[in-house]
Design an enzyme around this catalytic site. Structure first.
Site, PDB file in Angstrom:
ATOM      1  N   SER A   1       0.415   5.468   1.630  1.00 58.04           N
ATOM      2  CA  SER A   1       0.388   4.404   0.584  1.00 58.04           C
ATOM      3  C   SER A   1       0.406   2.965   1.116  1.00 58.04           C
ATOM      4  CB  SER A   1       1.655   4.535  -0.363  1.00 58.04           C
ATOM      5  OG  SER A   1       2.828   4.178   0.030  1.00 58.04           O
TER       6      SER A   1
ATOM      7  N   LYS B   1       6.921  -0.358  -0.232  1.00 58.43           N
ATOM      8  CA  LYS B   1       5.968  -0.882  -0.919  1.00 58.43           C
ATOM      9  C   LYS B   1       6.135  -2.473  -0.777  1.00 58.43           C
ATOM     10  CE  LYS B   1       3.980   2.839  -3.160  1.00 58.43           C
ATOM     11  NZ  LYS B   1       4.632   3.761  -2.399  1.00 58.43           N
TER      12      LYS B   1
END
EC number: 3.4.21.88
Length: 218
Positions: A136, A173
């Site tokens: 990701s 993230k």
């Protein structure tokens, strides 16, 4: 050591300084903006030239996939994490593997091993290493299996790469805050961003990324 042109040296120095200050390399667009290039393609040409000279390594398909292979500074300070070297001050950091639901990230059962890294490569001292799972954050140059150097923190500035706990899950993230809205941004278009609301969603910060160890050899 390869001889660089003045412009190549400037770009190399920008990459080195950005890694030192943020923990991650610049994007092609950021390099182009810094030097007034007409497009990121011009930055790409310079990066490929640096790669041919053996001073950087490029990760295909990742906008921040740039790794320094040598140090070019008066202090000869290493810019990338490496195996322990004789006579160099080492930090011993716990390497966290998979994190069980609901338990502290540094719980003993999560520690795969203790790992030594050169202390001089960090502007901010990390508290632990976290093994990255998944892709990701690929376009930030953070790949599956890499070791993320993390400093424990409960707050972080916008734009920082963070380790966040969402209920029973832990994720890496980029953080973006707007009022009561928290967005955890993936650096890969194949993954969706995570949008949270302060006070309504179960969310906490575990730490801020301060560097990266590439997975090869581990």
């Amino acid at each position: 050591m390869a001889t660089l042109t003045p412009r190549q040296q400037q770009i190399f120095d920008l990459i080195r300084d950005t890694i030192r200050n943020t923990g991650f390399p610049p994007t092609r667009a950021e390099i182009a903006a810094e030097f007034g290039f007409s497009s990121p393609n011009s930055a790409e040409e310079h990066l490929r030239a640096l790669a041919r000279k053996g001073v950087i390594e490029l990760t295909p398909g990742a906008s921040r996939g740039i790794r320094l292979k040598v140090t070019r500074s008066d202090s000869e300070r290493p810019d990338q994490f490496s195996l322990p070297m004789p006579g160099v001050l080492q930090l011993t950091l716990p390497l966290v593997g998979r994190v069980a639901a609901g338990s502290p990230i540094l719980a003993a059962e999560h520690i795969d091993r203790q790992y030594q890294v050169d202390a001089s490569v960090f502007d901010e001292r990390p508290d632990y290493l976290l093994r990255v799972r998944g892709l990701s954050m690929r376009d930030a140059g953070i790949l599956d299996g890499d070791l993320l150097a993390v400093k424990k923190a409960s707050e972080a500035a916008n734009g920082k790469v963070v380790v966040a706990r969402l209920g029973d899950d832990v994720t890496v993230k980029r953080l973006k805050k707007r009022g009561d809205t928290i967005e955890l941004i993936a650096e890969n278009p194949d993954f969706q961003n995570i949008v949270l609301h302060a006070g309504r969603d179960e969310f906490s910060l575990e730490g801020i990324a301060v560097g990266l160890i590439r997975s090869s050899g581990f």
